[in-house]
Design a protein around this motif. Sequence first.
Motif, PDB file in Angstrom:
ATOM      1  N   GLU A   1      15.206  32.101  56.788  1.00  0.00           N
ATOM      2  CA  GLU A   1      15.587  30.698  56.972  1.00  0.00           C
ATOM      3  C   GLU A   1      16.514  30.259  55.827  1.00  0.00           C
ATOM      4  N   ILE A   2      16.175  30.634  54.600  1.00  0.00           N
ATOM      5  CA  ILE A   2      17.024  30.318  53.442  1.00  0.00           C
ATOM      6  C   ILE A   2      18.406  30.926  53.645  1.00  0.00           C
ATOM      7  N   PHE A   3      18.406  32.175  54.099  1.00  0.00           N
ATOM      8  CA  PHE A   3      19.649  32.901  54.331  1.00  0.00           C
ATOM      9  C   PHE A   3      20.551  32.142  55.296  1.00  0.00           C
TER      10      PHE A   3
ATOM     11  N   GLN B   1      14.856  34.540  44.883  1.00  0.00           N
ATOM     12  CA  GLN B   1      13.767  33.776  44.256  1.00  0.00           C
ATOM     13  C   GLN B   1      13.272  32.696  45.209  1.00  0.00           C
ATOM     14  N   ALA B   2      12.834  33.132  46.377  1.00  0.00           N
ATOM     15  CA  ALA B   2      12.437  32.183  47.426  1.00  0.00           C
ATOM     16  C   ALA B   2      11.301  31.271  46.967  1.00  0.00           C
TER      17      ALA B   2
ATOM     18  N   ILE C   1      10.095  23.277  47.850  1.00  0.00           N
ATOM     19  CA  ILE C   1       9.211  23.195  49.019  1.00  0.00           C
ATOM     20  C   ILE C   1       8.208  24.343  49.034  1.00  0.00           C
ATOM     21  N   ASN C   2       8.585  25.487  48.488  1.00  0.00           N
ATOM     22  CA  ASN C   2       7.661  26.621  48.416  1.00  0.00           C
ATOM     23  C   ASN C   2       6.779  26.546  47.175  1.00  0.00           C
TER      24      ASN C   2
ATOM     25  N   ILE D   1      24.554  30.704  46.214  1.00  0.00           N
ATOM     26  CA  ILE D   1      23.314  29.934  46.299  1.00  0.00           C
ATOM     27  C   ILE D   1      22.324  30.642  47.216  1.00  0.00           C
ATOM     28  N   MET D   2      22.853  31.165  48.323  1.00  0.00           N
ATOM     29  CA  MET D   2      22.020  31.889  49.273  1.00  0.00           C
ATOM     30  C   MET D   2      21.355  33.099  48.595  1.00  0.00           C
TER      31      MET D   2
END
Length: 127
Positions: free
Chosen positions: A8-10, A116-117, A122-123, A109-110
């Motif tokens: 999702e971050i990707f 480092q998710a 939010i995590n 940024i991705m």
Amino acid sequence: MMKVERGEIFSRALTGRCPNCGQFGMFKNWFRLHKRCPNCGMELEKEESGFYFGTTSIGYVLSIILVIIPVCILVVKDMLSMWVGVGIGIAGSIMLCTLLYPLMLSWVIMLYYVVQADELPINASEQ
Ligand SMILES: [Zn+2]
């Protein structure tokens, strides 16, 4: 358990959206980020010098691969004169870095947040 998975971050950051909330609006202008995401307030300032440094580095590498090397080949093959080649090389590199800057910044940024998710607010709030 992470609220926002790496995939999702990707996809969020690759399309220029905030990795934390998925909304557009991280960019203040073509070359700069807001200090914080206007939607979720995630700090972008903390790492921004690293982001810009990474983006410039990618720009150099892409310029060499996509502009400098092809121009050198054309000059070596006598399809371009030396000075036309130098001119195209300089103008092409500047254009490439300028046009692709926001895209490359999104990639950096991705990469940072995919690696480092768990640093995403939010995590991190889950722990
Ligand atoms: Zn956000």
